[in-house]
Write an enzyme that holds these catalytic residues in place. Sequence first.
Site, PDB file in Angstrom:
ATOM      1  N   HIS A   1       6.469  10.710  -3.871  1.00 30.86           N
ATOM      2  CA  HIS A   1       5.359  11.589  -4.913  1.00 30.86           C
ATOM      3  C   HIS A   1       6.550  12.479  -5.569  1.00 30.86           C
ATOM      4  CE1 HIS A   1       2.046  11.126  -2.699  1.00 30.86           C
ATOM      5  NE2 HIS A   1       1.977  11.067  -1.530  1.00 30.86           N
TER       6      HIS A   1
ATOM      7  N   HIS B   1       3.713   3.426  -4.002  1.00 33.56           N
ATOM      8  CA  HIS B   1       3.037   2.944  -2.534  1.00 33.56           C
ATOM      9  C   HIS B   1       3.602   2.433  -2.375  1.00 33.56           C
ATOM     10  CE1 HIS B   1       0.543   1.178  -0.104  1.00 33.56           C
ATOM     11  NE2 HIS B   1       0.664   1.877   0.688  1.00 33.56           N
TER      12      HIS B   1
ATOM     13  N   ASN C   1       3.463  -1.367   0.679  1.00 28.76           N
ATOM     14  CA  ASN C   1       3.606  -1.658   2.182  1.00 28.76           C
ATOM     15  C   ASN C   1       3.895  -3.283   2.262  1.00 28.76           C
ATOM     16  OD1 ASN C   1       1.355  -2.447   4.785  1.00 28.76           O
ATOM     17  ND2 ASN C   1       2.480  -0.745   4.674  1.00 28.76           N
ATOM     18  N   VAL C   2       4.769  -3.503   3.383  1.00 27.03           N
ATOM     19  CA  VAL C   2       4.804  -4.639   3.906  1.00 27.03           C
ATOM     20  C   VAL C   2       4.939  -4.772   5.805  1.00 27.03           C
ATOM     21  CG1 VAL C   2       5.747  -6.206   1.712  1.00 27.03           C
ATOM     22  CG2 VAL C   2       7.227  -4.679   3.363  1.00 27.03           C
ATOM     23  N   ARG C   3       3.742  -6.067   5.772  1.00 28.69           N
ATOM     24  CA  ARG C   3       3.800  -5.817   7.643  1.00 28.69           C
ATOM     25  C   ARG C   3       3.406  -7.242   7.906  1.00 28.69           C
ATOM     26  NH1 ARG C   3      -0.210  -3.732   4.184  1.00 28.69           N
ATOM     27  NH2 ARG C   3      -2.276  -5.008   4.677  1.00 28.69           N
TER      28      ARG C   3
ATOM     29  N   HIS D   1       3.427  -4.386 -13.666  1.00 26.80           N
ATOM     30  CA  HIS D   1       2.291  -5.562 -13.029  1.00 26.80           C
ATOM     31  C   HIS D   1       3.273  -6.616 -13.723  1.00 26.80           C
ATOM     32  CE1 HIS D   1      -1.130  -4.520 -11.742  1.00 26.80           C
ATOM     33  NE2 HIS D   1      -0.982  -3.259 -12.860  1.00 26.80           N
TER      34      HIS D   1
ATOM     35  N   GLY E   1      -1.165   5.368  17.539  1.00 19.76           N
ATOM     36  CA  GLY E   1       0.038   5.705  16.241  1.00 19.76           C
ATOM     37  C   GLY E   1       0.023   6.924  16.092  1.00 19.76           C
TER      38      GLY E   1
END
Length: 315
Positions: free
Chosen positions: A100, A110, A112-114, A150, A267
Amino acid sequence: MTAERVDPGAVVRYLDGLRDRLTRGLEDLDGGARFEEDHWLRSEGGGGTTRVLVAGSLFERAAIAFSHVSGAELPKAASAARPALAGRGFEAMGVSLILHPQNPYVPTAHANVRFFFAPGGGAQEPIWWFGGGFDLTPYYPFEEDAVTWHREARAACQPFGDEIYPRFKQWCDAYFTLPHRGEQRGIGGLFFDDLSDLHGKGFADCFALMRSVGDHFFPAFRPIAERRRDLTYGKREREFQLYRRGRYVEFNLLYDRGTRFGIESGGRTESILVSLPPLARWSYGYRAAPGSPEERLTEYFLKPRDWLAEELDGD
């Protein structure tokens, strides 16, 4: 034929390294602050770290969260959606990041990898999948930035087939939507989930794709931040940024799967909600002035578009 080995340990090692690389890169980019680290443990199994940077030269708040949790069985809400997982132990691991910036001309970003893994046993086969992506939420419309973003998203997917980027881009556009507002959260990027097969190939190829997505986030964000961080802004731009941040809050609390899974699985609330902006505002009946940059953002920019088919001349 021998079943392919699924290696959660290799995923943990990659995620741990990614967290550290992102930490160093973002501290260098900010140039004025350092991340503070908070370790936490989960009573049911596992834990993680949350690194937070506040009041930096670039970032009002940035957070990098690493988690590796486990349990004897999934929460009821999660297993109800996946009956095959009922009563089975699991591991879930990931790195998520939220930026931010202070300057309204620098977008929120943002990533995220999971990875999720339920070991097999007896007649049960292991169940696993990868997920992740990255997306950009600008407050002011710059087409050059959208193209940069992109291009890197496409580059992350290109080694795995020409159809991957359009597929994951469309998935991202569909996912980061606020149905109650009838608008997009931002200009998208990549999103994928439940990935356990890639062109008939298994763990190794899916893991490689997840790593590519994780590795391309910072090269996508850095040039955008460097272009916009020194632009002059005033009260009007700051207030509009805080107003649009309210949309970010609405999405994360109402629709984000990671937030919901984290809360339902017990969590750490403080780490789950670190993705929210430090400041936001809501204005009743707000309407942007006709012809203003603020109107252009919502009326033109925050629409699903093929940004790479509309590249700027000479870009």
